[in-house]
Design a protein around this motif. Structure first.
Motif, PDB file in Angstrom:
ATOM      1  N   ASP A  65       0.746  -1.301  -0.049  1.00  0.00           N
ATOM      2  CA  ASP A  65      -0.082   0.032  -0.149  1.00  0.00           C
ATOM      3  C   ASP A  65       0.654   1.390   0.044  1.00  0.00           C
ATOM      4  OD1 ASP A  65      -2.188  -1.583   0.256  1.00  0.00           O
ATOM      5  OD2 ASP A  65      -2.539  -1.536   2.371  1.00  0.00           O
ATOM      6  N   TRP A  66       2.113   0.993   0.435  1.00  0.00           N
ATOM      7  CA  TRP A  66       3.026   2.342   0.707  1.00  0.00           C
ATOM      8  C   TRP A  66       3.639   2.740  -0.493  1.00  0.00           C
ATOM      9  CZ3 TRP A  66       7.904   0.812  -0.244  1.00  0.00           C
ATOM     10  CH2 TRP A  66       8.040  -0.536   0.126  1.00  0.00           C
ATOM     11  N   THR A  89       7.819   5.802  -3.314  1.00  0.00           N
ATOM     12  CA  THR A  89       6.929   5.578  -2.271  1.00  0.00           C
ATOM     13  C   THR A  89       5.717   6.666  -2.359  1.00  0.00           C
ATOM     14  OG1 THR A  89       7.559   7.369  -0.580  1.00  0.00           O
ATOM     15  CG2 THR A  89       8.642   4.811  -0.778  1.00  0.00           C
ATOM     16  N   THR A  90       4.603   6.094  -1.831  1.00  0.00           N
ATOM     17  CA  THR A  90       3.367   6.960  -1.675  1.00  0.00           C
ATOM     18  C   THR A  90       3.529   8.384  -1.087  1.00  0.00           C
ATOM     19  OG1 THR A  90       2.388   6.071   0.105  1.00  0.00           O
ATOM     20  CG2 THR A  90       1.627   5.333  -1.919  1.00  0.00           C
ATOM     21  N   SER A  91       4.530   8.480  -0.323  1.00  0.00           N
ATOM     22  CA  SER A  91       4.951   9.975   0.481  1.00  0.00           C
ATOM     23  C   SER A  91       5.835  10.714  -0.416  1.00  0.00           C
ATOM     24  CB  SER A  91       5.344   9.701   1.802  1.00  0.00           C
ATOM     25  OG  SER A  91       6.856   8.958   1.580  1.00  0.00           O
ATOM     26  N   ARG A 109      10.323  -2.693   7.038  1.00  0.00           N
ATOM     27  CA  ARG A 109       8.888  -2.724   6.801  1.00  0.00           C
ATOM     28  C   ARG A 109       8.526  -4.332   6.509  1.00  0.00           C
ATOM     29  NH1 ARG A 109       6.109   1.603   4.400  1.00  0.00           N
ATOM     30  NH2 ARG A 109       7.513   3.588   3.995  1.00  0.00           N
ATOM     31  N   GLY A 113       3.881  -4.504   6.389  1.00  0.00           N
ATOM     32  CA  GLY A 113       3.176  -3.834   4.984  1.00  0.00           C
ATOM     33  C   GLY A 113       4.303  -4.154   3.938  1.00  0.00           C
TER      34      GLY A 113
END
Length: 232
Positions: A65-66, A89-91, A109, A113
């Motif tokens: 998800d990340w 990454t999503t960030s 992780r 995750g």
């Protein structure tokens, strides 16, 4: 698109991010960039040393998800092909997985995750080079479209594909949580390279330890070297 193992493939690349990540993380600081070709499914950069082609990577980590994007980069200069792995990454962060410090931090992780086998897959491919102790690991593949290394998930399949009578015994990956919150991941992997008239593999046994409060560490042992594959 659904992959053979049921995962959903990501066919497109973020070309702006991919181009920038190539130039910032993969190319050498003194490497002169020439032509750049950008398409919906790939980015190609030609320099005075290599031609780099970046495409979406169908690693198991794409299900996390990340993660926003996973890209495999192959630096080609006949007869040499070097593989790099990039994650977005999503960030907004960028991970160049060929850097051991980055891969070690990613290990935090695992089990939180990131599937253990997905982490093993990345190590099996991107750390399949004969030397993995440098600041940047450069695994070689025999062709631009061939993986540099493979996680051995199924011992029977490995034996059938290797197709040699003296293939070493291997086991599927195992993941054991520790009482203190840490974990131990064990698995086998192999590379593939060319000899004069045949191809061969080396087989590695891995022991990886880590936890959410510490970076991962690993030990890679060579259990078989120059195992020749028969001619077709």
């Amino acid at each position: 698109m659904t992959c053979a193992d049921g995962r959903m493939g990501r066919l497109l690349v973020d070309t702006e991010w991919t181009t920038g990540a190539l130039q910032r993380y993969v190319l050498a600081s003194d490497e002169a960039t020439g032509q750049v070709w950008v398409g919906p499914e790939s980015v190609t950069v030609k320099t005075d040393r290599f031609r780099y082609r970046a495409r979406p990577a169908q690693w198991a980590v794409v299900d996390a998800d990340w993660l926003a994007e996973a890209v495999r980069v192959v630096a080609a200069r006949q007869p040499m092909f070097v593989t790099h792995g990039l994650l977005r990454t999503t960030s907004g962060g960028t991970l160049h997985l060929n850097r051991p410090g980055v891969m070690a931090e990613l290990g935090r992780r695992v089990g939180a995750g990131l599937e253990p086998s997905a982490y093993a897959e990345l190590l099996g491919e991107l750390y399949s080079a004969w030397t993995i102790d440098g600041s940047v690991v450069r695994p070689f593949s025999v062709t631009e479209g061939t993986r540099a290394g493979w996680l051995i998930r199924d011992p029977d399949h490995f034996t059938q594909v290797l197709a040699v009578p003296d293939a070493p015994p291997v086991m599927p990956p195992t993941f054991v949580p520790d009482p203190d919150g840490g974990w131990t991941l064990r698995f086998f992997s192999h590379n593939h390279y060319l000899l004069e008239i045949r191809s061969a593999v080396d087989v590695y046994r891995w022991t990886v330890t880590g936890g959410p409060d510490r970076a991962a560490t690993w030990v890679r042992e060579t259990v078989a070297e120059r195992v020749e594959r028969p001619l077709p």
